[in-house]
Design a protein around this motif. Structure first.
Motif, PDB file in Angstrom:
ATOM      1  N   SER A 158      17.795  10.842 -12.196  1.00  0.00           N
ATOM      2  CA  SER A 158      16.763  10.113 -11.435  1.00  0.00           C
ATOM      3  C   SER A 158      17.262   9.804 -10.033  1.00  0.00           C
ATOM      4  CB  SER A 158      16.397   8.813 -12.140  1.00  0.00           C
ATOM      5  OG  SER A 158      15.838   9.041 -13.405  1.00  0.00           O
ATOM      6  N   GLY A 159      18.541   9.427  -9.945  1.00  0.00           N
ATOM      7  CA  GLY A 159      19.115   9.134  -8.641  1.00  0.00           C
ATOM      8  C   GLY A 159      19.126  10.343  -7.732  1.00  0.00           C
ATOM      9  N   PHE A 160      19.411  11.520  -8.311  1.00  0.00           N
ATOM     10  CA  PHE A 160      19.401  12.734  -7.490  1.00  0.00           C
ATOM     11  C   PHE A 160      17.995  13.016  -6.972  1.00  0.00           C
ATOM     12  CE2 PHE A 160      18.886  17.156  -6.572  1.00  0.00           C
ATOM     13  CZ  PHE A 160      20.072  17.527  -5.955  1.00  0.00           C
ATOM     14  N   TRP A 161      17.011  12.944  -7.875  1.00  0.00           N
ATOM     15  CA  TRP A 161      15.643  13.297  -7.477  1.00  0.00           C
ATOM     16  C   TRP A 161      14.982  12.187  -6.673  1.00  0.00           C
ATOM     17  CZ3 TRP A 161      11.059  14.096 -11.451  1.00  0.00           C
ATOM     18  CH2 TRP A 161       9.942  14.576 -10.758  1.00  0.00           C
ATOM     19  N   LEU A 162      14.802  11.019  -7.271  1.00  0.00           N
ATOM     20  CA  LEU A 162      14.087   9.938  -6.592  1.00  0.00           C
ATOM     21  C   LEU A 162      14.884   9.395  -5.414  1.00  0.00           C
ATOM     22  CD1 LEU A 162      12.683   7.909  -9.635  1.00  0.00           C
ATOM     23  CD2 LEU A 162      11.574   9.709  -8.312  1.00  0.00           C
ATOM     24  N   GLY A 163      16.201   9.249  -5.607  1.00  0.00           N
ATOM     25  CA  GLY A 163      17.021   8.661  -4.550  1.00  0.00           C
ATOM     26  C   GLY A 163      17.113   9.507  -3.304  1.00  0.00           C
ATOM     27  N   ALA A 164      16.901  10.820  -3.440  1.00  0.00           N
ATOM     28  CA  ALA A 164      17.000  11.711  -2.280  1.00  0.00           C
ATOM     29  C   ALA A 164      15.698  11.832  -1.507  1.00  0.00           C
ATOM     30  CB  ALA A 164      17.450  13.099  -2.739  1.00  0.00           C
ATOM     31  N   LEU A 165      14.614  11.251  -2.001  1.00  0.00           N
ATOM     32  CA  LEU A 165      13.319  11.453  -1.348  1.00  0.00           C
ATOM     33  C   LEU A 165      13.235  10.784   0.020  1.00  0.00           C
ATOM     34  CD1 LEU A 165      10.876  11.124  -4.400  1.00  0.00           C
ATOM     35  CD2 LEU A 165      11.645  13.210  -3.238  1.00  0.00           C
ATOM     36  N   VAL A 166      13.794   9.586   0.155  1.00  0.00           N
ATOM     37  CA  VAL A 166      13.774   8.921   1.474  1.00  0.00           C
ATOM     38  C   VAL A 166      14.632   9.685   2.481  1.00  0.00           C
ATOM     39  CG1 VAL A 166      14.452   6.843   2.736  1.00  0.00           C
ATOM     40  CG2 VAL A 166      13.118   6.643   0.635  1.00  0.00           C
ATOM     41  N   PRO A 167      15.901  10.038   2.170  1.00  0.00           N
ATOM     42  CA  PRO A 167      16.645  10.862   3.127  1.00  0.00           C
ATOM     43  C   PRO A 167      15.989  12.216   3.377  1.00  0.00           C
ATOM     44  CG  PRO A 167      17.916  10.547   1.100  1.00  0.00           C
ATOM     45  CD  PRO A 167      16.779   9.588   1.065  1.00  0.00           C
ATOM     46  N   LEU A 168      15.238  12.739   2.394  1.00  0.00           N
ATOM     47  CA  LEU A 168      14.508  13.984   2.626  1.00  0.00           C
ATOM     48  C   LEU A 168      13.449  13.788   3.710  1.00  0.00           C
ATOM     49  CD1 LEU A 168      13.925  16.916   1.821  1.00  0.00           C
ATOM     50  CD2 LEU A 168      12.361  16.038   0.073  1.00  0.00           C
ATOM     51  N   LEU A 169      12.805  12.626   3.730  1.00  0.00           N
ATOM     52  CA  LEU A 169      11.847  12.340   4.808  1.00  0.00           C
ATOM     53  C   LEU A 169      12.536  12.348   6.174  1.00  0.00           C
ATOM     54  CD1 LEU A 169       9.637   9.454   3.339  1.00  0.00           C
ATOM     55  CD2 LEU A 169       8.986  11.843   3.693  1.00  0.00           C
ATOM     56  N   PHE A 170      13.746  11.757   6.237  1.00  0.00           N
ATOM     57  CA  PHE A 170      14.512  11.801   7.495  1.00  0.00           C
ATOM     58  C   PHE A 170      14.774  13.248   7.893  1.00  0.00           C
ATOM     59  CE2 PHE A 170      16.740   7.704   5.861  1.00  0.00           C
ATOM     60  CZ  PHE A 170      15.621   6.956   6.169  1.00  0.00           C
ATOM     61  N   CYS A 171      15.133  14.056   6.893  1.00  0.00           N
ATOM     62  CA  CYS A 171      15.454  15.462   7.128  1.00  0.00           C
ATOM     63  C   CYS A 171      14.236  16.231   7.642  1.00  0.00           C
ATOM     64  CB  CYS A 171      15.987  16.082   5.840  1.00  0.00           C
ATOM     65  SG  CYS A 171      16.263  17.861   5.893  1.00  0.00           S
ATOM     66  N   LEU A 172      13.077  15.981   7.074  1.00  0.00           N
ATOM     67  CA  LEU A 172      11.875  16.722   7.452  1.00  0.00           C
ATOM     68  C   LEU A 172      11.492  16.488   8.913  1.00  0.00           C
ATOM     69  CD1 LEU A 172       9.723  16.241   4.217  1.00  0.00           C
ATOM     70  CD2 LEU A 172      10.828  18.339   5.008  1.00  0.00           C
ATOM     71  N   LYS A 173      11.830  15.316   9.439  1.00  0.00           N
ATOM     72  CA  LYS A 173      11.551  15.048  10.855  1.00  0.00           C
ATOM     73  C   LYS A 173      12.324  15.993  11.770  1.00  0.00           C
ATOM     74  CE  LYS A 173      10.417  10.122  10.419  1.00  0.00           C
ATOM     75  NZ  LYS A 173      10.781   8.737  10.838  1.00  0.00           N
ATOM     76  N   MET A 174      13.463  16.494  11.265  1.00  0.00           N
ATOM     77  CA  MET A 174      14.325  17.343  12.085  1.00  0.00           C
ATOM     78  C   MET A 174      13.756  18.752  12.281  1.00  0.00           C
ATOM     79  SD  MET A 174      16.742  15.545  13.180  1.00  0.00           S
ATOM     80  CE  MET A 174      17.021  13.780  12.928  1.00  0.00           C
ATOM     81  N   PHE A 175      12.712  19.111  11.514  1.00  0.00           N
ATOM     82  CA  PHE A 175      12.103  20.425  11.729  1.00  0.00           C
ATOM     83  C   PHE A 175      11.408  20.503  13.085  1.00  0.00           C
ATOM     84  CE2 PHE A 175      12.662  20.902   7.155  1.00  0.00           C
ATOM     85  CZ  PHE A 175      12.990  22.246   7.057  1.00  0.00           C
ATOM     86  N   ALA A 176      11.132  19.346  13.687  1.00  0.00           N
ATOM     87  CA  ALA A 176      10.534  19.330  15.024  1.00  0.00           C
ATOM     88  C   ALA A 176      11.572  19.487  16.125  1.00  0.00           C
ATOM     89  CB  ALA A 176       9.754  18.027  15.226  1.00  0.00           C
TER      90      ALA A 176
END
Length: 291
Positions: A158-176
């Protein structure tokens, strides 16, 4: 008292998952350049999560003392709290767990090679110990050990999946940002690949946990525990379906400045909302009897 205990459990689970998730994403998934670009939001998230972990852990202990004692007065009764820590299965886990939370607050405030790695290791241990309390200790012997092992795998995946979702949002901003676009894509694909394994472990351990807890009783949806468990299972299924859409519909739309990053951002936010719903149910289910 039950409301305080459920609230403390919710915040504690969320903080534990988030701290492990952000530490794992930064050290294991993000390439060096992206890790540096995400340092500020990741560091803030880690510090906030560690503080919430400690405060909610103390409140959880206090509410447990009140539940086992004579109500609100015993939530701050040192003698009752000491009895909970020294004479219960919960307390034997919770004492070391709180020490880990204290260490994590200090480590997240530090910088450096070893501090960040210790945060990852200790946050994993702290999260794993949440699988050693509650309904996981209903049974003794080999069945009890298997139940605890299954619960521990469940919270870590759960920590791998749910816990990574917020940092994934940070990561997605970098596609710009053309400077970090390639590294953001690498981190996303690492997460997507390992996410398949994490979701599989999460689902299998969830089935095992349900069997361990309900095998000794009969199915009775009139019991609040079992009704809420059924709702949790449906939300988890919806979340898994959404994760499949995110991976196989939105991710392929990211290259060549496609709409995939925006779509995946919305899908990730939806996963976070569903995940929060699951944590809310888990926080309540944990204080109910299965029958």
């Amino acid at each position: 008292m039950d409301a305080l205990l459920a609230a403390a459990r919710f915040v504690h689970y969320a903080a534990a998952l988030q701290l492990f998730g952000v530490a794992m994403f930064q050290l294991l998934l993000a390439p060096a350049g992206l890790r540096k670009a995400l340092d500020q939001p990741a560091r803030f998230t880690a510090i906030a999560s560690a503080l919430l972990l400690l405060v909610s852990g103390i409140l959880w202990l206090s509410a447990t003392a009140g539940s086992m004692g004579d109500g609100w007065a015993d939530t701050v009764n040192i003698e009752v709290i000491g009895t909970v820590l020294g004479a219960t299965e919960f307390g034997r886990v919770w004492g070391p767990h709180l020490l880990l939370a204290v260490a994590l607050v200090g480590l997240t405030l530090m910088r450096g090679f070893w501090a960040s790695r210790l945060v990852l290791v200790i946050s994993a241990v702290a999260l794993g110990t949440l699988g050693l309390i509650g309904h996981a200790v209903i049974e003794g012997g080999m069945v009890g050990l298997l139940n605890e092992a299954s619960q521990t795998l469940h919270v870590l995946s759960s920590g791998f999946w749910l816990g990574a979702l917020v940092p994934l949002l940070f990561c997605l901003k970098m596609f710009a940002d053309p400077t970090h676009e390639a590294e953001a894509d690498a981190a996303l694909r690492r997460f997507s690949g390992l996410g398949h394994l994490a979701v599989a472990i999460l689902m299998l351990s969830g089935v095992a946990n349900t069997w361990f807890i309900l095998s000794a009783t009969h199915v009775d949806l009139a019991a609040p525990y079992q009704r809420l468990l059924l709702i949790k299972i449906h939300i988890a299924g919806a979340m898994a379906l959404l994760a499949i859409v995110n991976r196989y519909v939105f991710v392929p739309n990211i290259p060549n400045r496609g709409p995939g990053a925006r779509q995946l951002t919305r899908g990730t936010i939806a996963e976070i909302v569903l995940g929060a719903g699951i944590l809310g149910l888990v926080s309540i289910i944990g204080i109910l009897s299965p029958t």
